[in-house]
Motif scaffolding. Structure first.
Motif, PDB file in Angstrom:
ATOM      1  N   SER A 240     -41.478 -85.124 -28.739  1.00 32.43           N
ATOM      2  CA  SER A 240     -42.220 -84.644 -29.916  1.00 32.43           C
ATOM      3  C   SER A 240     -43.091 -83.422 -29.643  1.00 32.43           C
ATOM      4  O   SER A 240     -43.493 -82.723 -30.580  1.00 32.43           O
ATOM      5  N   TYR A 241     -43.398 -83.129 -28.367  1.00 29.87           N
ATOM      6  CA  TYR A 241     -44.236 -81.973 -28.042  1.00 29.87           C
ATOM      7  C   TYR A 241     -43.466 -80.943 -27.219  1.00 29.87           C
ATOM      8  O   TYR A 241     -44.048 -80.144 -26.489  1.00 29.87           O
ATOM      9  N   ILE A 242     -42.153 -80.960 -27.338  1.00 28.87           N
ATOM     10  CA  ILE A 242     -41.304 -80.025 -26.598  1.00 28.87           C
ATOM     11  C   ILE A 242     -40.572 -79.123 -27.581  1.00 28.87           C
ATOM     12  O   ILE A 242     -39.833 -79.606 -28.434  1.00 28.87           O
ATOM     13  N   THR A 243     -40.788 -77.823 -27.467  1.00 31.20           N
ATOM     14  CA  THR A 243     -40.054 -76.877 -28.310  1.00 31.20           C
ATOM     15  C   THR A 243     -39.958 -75.530 -27.599  1.00 31.20           C
ATOM     16  O   THR A 243     -40.809 -75.179 -26.773  1.00 31.20           O
ATOM     17  N   GLY A 244     -38.874 -74.810 -27.899  1.00 29.74           N
ATOM     18  CA  GLY A 244     -38.665 -73.494 -27.321  1.00 29.74           C
ATOM     19  C   GLY A 244     -38.254 -73.496 -25.861  1.00 29.74           C
ATOM     20  O   GLY A 244     -38.333 -72.467 -25.190  1.00 29.74           O
ATOM     21  N   GLN A 245     -37.780 -74.640 -25.362  1.00 29.09           N
ATOM     22  CA  GLN A 245     -37.470 -74.769 -23.940  1.00 29.09           C
ATOM     23  C   GLN A 245     -35.962 -74.728 -23.673  1.00 29.09           C
ATOM     24  O   GLN A 245     -35.153 -75.095 -24.525  1.00 29.09           O
ATOM     25  N   ILE A 246     -35.617 -74.302 -22.456  1.00 24.51           N
ATOM     26  CA  ILE A 246     -34.234 -74.274 -22.000  1.00 24.51           C
ATOM     27  C   ILE A 246     -34.115 -75.260 -20.837  1.00 24.51           C
ATOM     28  O   ILE A 246     -34.655 -75.021 -19.756  1.00 24.51           O
ATOM     29  N   LEU A 247     -33.444 -76.370 -21.054  1.00 22.95           N
ATOM     30  CA  LEU A 247     -33.328 -77.430 -20.048  1.00 22.95           C
ATOM     31  C   LEU A 247     -31.980 -77.328 -19.344  1.00 22.95           C
ATOM     32  O   LEU A 247     -30.929 -77.368 -19.988  1.00 22.95           O
ATOM     33  N   SER A 248     -32.010 -77.205 -18.015  1.00 25.67           N
ATOM     34  CA  SER A 248     -30.780 -77.171 -17.235  1.00 25.67           C
ATOM     35  C   SER A 248     -30.328 -78.599 -16.919  1.00 25.67           C
ATOM     36  O   SER A 248     -31.100 -79.397 -16.385  1.00 25.67           O
ATOM     37  N   VAL A 249     -29.077 -78.895 -17.238  1.00 19.84           N
ATOM     38  CA  VAL A 249     -28.474 -80.199 -16.930  1.00 19.84           C
ATOM     39  C   VAL A 249     -27.201 -79.881 -16.166  1.00 19.84           C
ATOM     40  O   VAL A 249     -26.107 -79.813 -16.725  1.00 19.84           O
ATOM     41  N   ASN A 250     -27.357 -79.641 -14.855  1.00 20.07           N
ATOM     42  CA  ASN A 250     -26.243 -79.078 -14.084  1.00 20.07           C
ATOM     43  C   ASN A 250     -26.187 -79.537 -12.631  1.00 20.07           C
ATOM     44  O   ASN A 250     -25.561 -78.889 -11.793  1.00 20.07           O
ATOM     45  N   GLY A 251     -26.850 -80.635 -12.307  1.00 22.79           N
ATOM     46  CA  GLY A 251     -26.793 -81.167 -10.950  1.00 22.79           C
ATOM     47  C   GLY A 251     -27.512 -80.317  -9.932  1.00 22.79           C
ATOM     48  O   GLY A 251     -27.302 -80.461  -8.721  1.00 22.79           O
ATOM     49  N   GLY A 252     -28.361 -79.385 -10.396  1.00 26.05           N
ATOM     50  CA  GLY A 252     -29.101 -78.504  -9.475  1.00 26.05           C
ATOM     51  C   GLY A 252     -28.408 -77.198  -9.205  1.00 26.05           C
ATOM     52  O   GLY A 252     -28.837 -76.440  -8.327  1.00 26.05           O
ATOM     53  N   TYR A 253     -27.364 -76.871  -9.975  1.00 27.05           N
ATOM     54  CA  TYR A 253     -26.628 -75.620  -9.774  1.00 27.05           C
ATOM     55  C   TYR A 253     -27.545 -74.419  -9.912  1.00 27.05           C
ATOM     56  O   TYR A 253     -27.411 -73.425  -9.182  1.00 27.05           O
ATOM     57  N   THR A 254     -28.490 -74.479 -10.830  1.00 29.72           N
ATOM     58  CA  THR A 254     -29.562 -73.476 -10.895  1.00 29.72           C
ATOM     59  C   THR A 254     -30.885 -74.208 -10.746  1.00 29.72           C
ATOM     60  O   THR A 254     -31.149 -75.189 -11.427  1.00 29.72           O
TER      61      THR A 254
END
Length: 257
Positions: A240-254
């Motif tokens: 509810s307090y998260i907006t404008g974010q880019i979340l990486s879901v990649n096993g640590g690739y980046t």
């Protein structure tokens, strides 16, 4: 204690829902209590998904790159469920070619689906969410844009896909800033290599597979089910307090600050 991951009594619109990650997200959303409107151009895949998922799933057959269809799809879902509470811009295609050999059609087709299509659905759903906010109907909802590591790092043979996925970042941050006053949250999720048809070349060719896996600290590809969970989290009250974010879901690739 309230289940903050619950999507009970909410309606989520998911594009590219006829297969792969979109289908996995649809299943999980329904398990969490939501009704789902699934968009896909593949009528056979979408109807098969509807048979599997039952009455909580509404198939919406059409192209995300058609702005009129986007408006009609939103109107149809609102008519059935009274409101939409979440959107996942997931639909995607690839048209690989090296830069010097890429045709204008290969470039435009990918841009139309990923960038333009996501904009059309963001705009159509956003208008509905803004109207709900102005009517005082509680927290109106959230939008999640599906991006990719290709948008962060580039991808050989897919400048069209990389450019389109980079566009998702600007779209996410701009919408988050504009619509925060309506309590509409907008975030993006960046996937790495997920076990879908789109990544078959990388995963099945030993040269590509071994080189790619060496760059992933978790040393494996992701399943559609496990990458779906962070997306549904961002649609839930837990975010509810998260907006404008880019979340990486990649096993640590980046990995970055």
């Amino acid at each position: 204690m309230k289940n903050l991951l619950s999507l009970k009594d909410r309606t989520i619109l998911i594009t590219g829902a006829g297969q792969g990650i979109g289908l996995a997200m649809s299943k999980l959303a329904i398990e969490l209590g939501a009704n789902v409107g699934g968009v896909d151009l593949n009528a056979d895949g979408l109807n098969k998904a509807a048979d599997e998922l039952g009455s909580s799933f509404t198939p919406l057959i059409g192209s995300v790159s058609d702005q009129v269809f986007a408006q009609h799809a939103v109107a149809q879902l609102v008519e059935r469920y009274d409101a939409i509470h979440g959107l996942v811009n997931n639909a995607g295609i690839i048209r690989p070619a090296m830069i010097e050999k890429m045709t204008s059609d290969q470039w435009q087709q990918v841009i139309d689906v990923h960038a333009a299509g996501s904009f059309y659905f963001t705009q159509a759903v956003g208008r509905h969410l803004i109207a709900r906010a102005k009517a005082g109907e509680g927290a109106p909802g959230a939008i999640v844009n599906i991006s990719s590591d290709s948008g962060r790092r580039g991808s050989i043979g897919q400048i069209n896909y990389s450019a389109a996925k980079s566009a998702m970042f600007g779209m996410t941050m701009s919408a988050a800033r504009e619509w925060a006053k309506y309590s509409i949250r907008v975030n993006a999720v960046c996937f790495g290599a997920v076990e879908t048809q789109m990544t078959e070349t990388i995963r099945n060719d030993e040269r590509f597979r071994d080189q790619y896996l060496q760059q992933i600290p978790l040393s494996r590809f992701a399943s559609p089910e496990e990458v779906s969970m962070p997306v549904l989290f961002l649609l839930s009250d837990s975010a509810s307090y998260i907006t404008g974010q880019i979340l990486s879901v990649n096993g640590g690739y980046t990995i970055a600050v």
